[in-house]
Design a protein around this motif. Structure first.
Motif, PDB file in Angstrom:
ATOM      1  N   GLY A 100     -23.693  48.813 -72.289  1.00  0.00           N
ATOM      2  CA  GLY A 100     -23.623  49.702 -71.134  1.00  0.00           C
ATOM      3  C   GLY A 100     -22.417  49.402 -70.268  1.00  0.00           C
ATOM      4  N   GLU A 101     -22.641  49.309 -68.958  1.00  0.00           N
ATOM      5  CA  GLU A 101     -21.547  49.165 -68.004  1.00  0.00           C
ATOM      6  C   GLU A 101     -21.318  47.703 -67.635  1.00  0.00           C
ATOM      7  OE1 GLU A 101     -22.928  51.627 -64.851  1.00  0.00           O
ATOM      8  OE2 GLU A 101     -22.354  53.493 -65.846  1.00  0.00           O
ATOM      9  N   LEU A 102     -20.053  47.382 -67.360  1.00  0.00           N
ATOM     10  CA  LEU A 102     -19.674  45.998 -67.082  1.00  0.00           C
ATOM     11  C   LEU A 102     -20.163  45.518 -65.719  1.00  0.00           C
ATOM     12  CD1 LEU A 102     -18.117  43.451 -67.903  1.00  0.00           C
ATOM     13  CD2 LEU A 102     -16.029  44.523 -66.996  1.00  0.00           C
ATOM     14  N   VAL A 103     -20.053  46.350 -64.689  1.00  0.00           N
ATOM     15  CA  VAL A 103     -20.398  45.907 -63.333  1.00  0.00           C
ATOM     16  C   VAL A 103     -21.874  45.500 -63.208  1.00  0.00           C
ATOM     17  CG1 VAL A 103     -20.665  46.686 -60.932  1.00  0.00           C
ATOM     18  CG2 VAL A 103     -18.501  47.040 -62.135  1.00  0.00           C
ATOM     19  N   PRO A 104     -22.837  46.307 -63.696  1.00  0.00           N
ATOM     20  CA  PRO A 104     -24.232  45.857 -63.614  1.00  0.00           C
ATOM     21  C   PRO A 104     -24.480  44.548 -64.368  1.00  0.00           C
ATOM     22  CG  PRO A 104     -24.150  48.207 -64.017  1.00  0.00           C
ATOM     23  CD  PRO A 104     -22.750  47.699 -64.185  1.00  0.00           C
TER      24      PRO A 104
ATOM     25  N   LEU B  76     -25.195  38.351 -63.748  1.00  0.00           N
ATOM     26  CA  LEU B  76     -24.683  36.983 -63.816  1.00  0.00           C
ATOM     27  C   LEU B  76     -24.563  36.360 -62.430  1.00  0.00           C
ATOM     28  CD1 LEU B  76     -21.820  36.826 -66.473  1.00  0.00           C
ATOM     29  CD2 LEU B  76     -23.993  35.609 -66.496  1.00  0.00           C
ATOM     30  N   VAL B  77     -23.909  37.071 -61.509  1.00  0.00           N
ATOM     31  CA  VAL B  77     -23.738  36.539 -60.159  1.00  0.00           C
ATOM     32  C   VAL B  77     -25.097  36.433 -59.470  1.00  0.00           C
ATOM     33  CG1 VAL B  77     -22.624  36.887 -57.924  1.00  0.00           C
ATOM     34  CG2 VAL B  77     -21.406  37.475 -60.020  1.00  0.00           C
ATOM     35  N   GLY B  78     -25.963  37.397 -59.731  1.00  0.00           N
ATOM     36  CA  GLY B  78     -27.302  37.356 -59.161  1.00  0.00           C
ATOM     37  C   GLY B  78     -28.088  36.153 -59.630  1.00  0.00           C
TER      38      GLY B  78
ATOM     39  N   PHE C 172     -15.716  34.014 -63.246  1.00  0.00           N
ATOM     40  CA  PHE C 172     -16.327  35.184 -63.858  1.00  0.00           C
ATOM     41  C   PHE C 172     -15.300  36.110 -64.499  1.00  0.00           C
ATOM     42  CE2 PHE C 172     -19.949  33.726 -61.514  1.00  0.00           C
ATOM     43  CZ  PHE C 172     -20.993  34.049 -62.357  1.00  0.00           C
ATOM     44  N   PHE C 173     -14.057  36.015 -64.076  1.00  0.00           N
ATOM     45  CA  PHE C 173     -13.018  36.798 -64.739  1.00  0.00           C
ATOM     46  C   PHE C 173     -12.888  36.377 -66.199  1.00  0.00           C
ATOM     47  CE2 PHE C 173      -8.421  36.957 -65.930  1.00  0.00           C
ATOM     48  CZ  PHE C 173      -8.360  38.325 -66.160  1.00  0.00           C
ATOM     49  N   GLU C 174     -12.960  35.071 -66.449  1.00  0.00           N
ATOM     50  CA  GLU C 174     -12.853  34.588 -67.827  1.00  0.00           C
ATOM     51  C   GLU C 174     -13.982  35.144 -68.687  1.00  0.00           C
ATOM     52  OE1 GLU C 174     -10.347  32.934 -69.138  1.00  0.00           O
ATOM     53  OE2 GLU C 174      -9.362  33.067 -67.182  1.00  0.00           O
ATOM     54  N   LEU C 175     -15.172  35.228 -68.124  1.00  0.00           N
ATOM     55  CA  LEU C 175     -16.292  35.803 -68.865  1.00  0.00           C
ATOM     56  C   LEU C 175     -16.144  37.309 -69.028  1.00  0.00           C
ATOM     57  CD1 LEU C 175     -19.488  33.960 -67.587  1.00  0.00           C
ATOM     58  CD2 LEU C 175     -18.711  34.154 -69.949  1.00  0.00           C
ATOM     59  N   ALA C 176     -15.723  37.982 -67.966  1.00  0.00           N
ATOM     60  CA  ALA C 176     -15.598  39.443 -68.016  1.00  0.00           C
ATOM     61  C   ALA C 176     -14.586  39.876 -69.061  1.00  0.00           C
ATOM     62  CB  ALA C 176     -15.202  39.978 -66.637  1.00  0.00           C
TER      63      ALA C 176
ATOM     64  N   ALA D 253     -11.376  44.085 -66.238  1.00  0.00           N
ATOM     65  CA  ALA D 253     -12.169  42.877 -66.003  1.00  0.00           C
ATOM     66  C   ALA D 253     -11.945  42.352 -64.596  1.00  0.00           C
ATOM     67  CB  ALA D 253     -11.810  41.801 -67.026  1.00  0.00           C
ATOM     68  N   ARG D 254     -10.682  42.258 -64.193  1.00  0.00           N
ATOM     69  CA  ARG D 254     -10.375  41.723 -62.862  1.00  0.00           C
ATOM     70  C   ARG D 254     -10.897  42.647 -61.766  1.00  0.00           C
ATOM     71  NH1 ARG D 254      -7.541  37.514 -61.542  1.00  0.00           N
ATOM     72  NH2 ARG D 254      -6.568  37.303 -63.592  1.00  0.00           N
ATOM     73  N   THR D 255     -10.788  43.957 -61.971  1.00  0.00           N
ATOM     74  CA  THR D 255     -11.274  44.905 -60.973  1.00  0.00           C
ATOM     75  C   THR D 255     -12.787  44.825 -60.833  1.00  0.00           C
ATOM     76  OG1 THR D 255      -9.440  46.416 -61.448  1.00  0.00           O
ATOM     77  CG2 THR D 255     -11.350  47.338 -60.314  1.00  0.00           C
ATOM     78  N   ALA D 256     -13.488  44.750 -61.958  1.00  0.00           N
ATOM     79  CA  ALA D 256     -14.949  44.675 -61.927  1.00  0.00           C
ATOM     80  C   ALA D 256     -15.418  43.400 -61.238  1.00  0.00           C
ATOM     81  CB  ALA D 256     -15.509  44.750 -63.347  1.00  0.00           C
ATOM     82  N   VAL D 257     -14.767  42.283 -61.545  1.00  0.00           N
ATOM     83  CA  VAL D 257     -15.144  41.010 -60.928  1.00  0.00           C
ATOM     84  C   VAL D 257     -14.861  41.043 -59.428  1.00  0.00           C
ATOM     85  CG1 VAL D 257     -14.584  38.552 -60.804  1.00  0.00           C
ATOM     86  CG2 VAL D 257     -14.905  39.647 -63.027  1.00  0.00           C
TER      87      VAL D 257
END
Length: 209
Positions: free
Chosen positions: A92-96, A101-103, A140-144, A154-158
């Motif tokens: 699905g989508e990267l942001v959710p 992960l952050v949650g 989290f950028f490395e994971l994204a 990736a950087r924008t989503a993080v």
């Protein structure tokens, strides 16, 4: 290679060493929090925190870079194998997925509610929180990058999710819709608020009201 340190799943028993480290970290946080709440940040010293927690200064700096960081007690950027596996298998989508992960980190923090109160009441703690979010962003950028279609996305989503985390922490406690909700749900709501602000209208100039 990701800079996130995987740990055993939450259901696995911790080793004696891990339990001792967790207990020491919590003792330092509780001591720092109590002292600053009673006397203020400026009047509280690292020596006082160490004395209250019954540890040495050397031990203190093994856990926290400053007294401000100890007061906030923000969770270490450490994810379980299970959390990493869910992210890497997500569709699905990267942001959710990043919100999950952050949650996960936010849910691990025992004192999120009073941390929010401290950040609101004591602006001098802001720099420590900002430093932590900067570290969070790079981790989290490395994971994204593993799941994003490009480094830019990736950087924008993080950046969006970490900003949402900061917004969630700075939201007054009384404005929480439901503090018992999973942190990922609150994060996604904050993401929507940030995106919605893009089209928010401006108020009339003061002289024309």
């Amino acid at each position: 290679m990701t800079s996130v340190e995987p740990v055993a799943a939450a259901s696995a028993p911790a080793t004696l060493r891990e339990r001792k480290k967790a207990a020491t970290r919590l003792a330092l946080h509780e001591a720092a929090f109590a002292l600053v709440e009673a006397h203020g940040l400026e009047a509280t010293t690292v020596d006082q925190i160490c004395e209250a927690a019954d540890v040495s200064q050397r031990t203190f700096f093994n856990y926290f870079p400053s007294k401000s960081a100890a007061v906030l007690g923000l969770p270490q950027v450490v994810l379980t194998d299970d959390a990493l596996a869910r992210f890497r298998a997500a569709r699905g989508e990267l942001v959710p997925a990043l919100c999950e992960l952050v949650g996960h980190l936010a849910d691990e923090s025992r004192n999120t509610r009073r941390i929010k109160q401290l950040v609101a009441e004591r602006p001098e703690l802001g720099p420590a929180f900002t430093q932590w979010t900067s570290s969070l962003r790079e981790t989290f950028f490395e994971l994204a990058r593993e799941r994003a279609v490009s480094d830019e996305s990736a950087r924008t989503a993080v950046a969006l999710v970490v900003s949402a985390f900061a917004l969630t922490v700075h939201t007054p406690v009384e404005d929480d819709v439901d503090a018992s909700e999973p942190a990922a749900v609150r994060l996604l709501r904050s993401v929507d608020r940030i995106v919605g602000a893009r089209t928010a209208p401006m108020a009339e100039p003061r002289g024309e009201r």
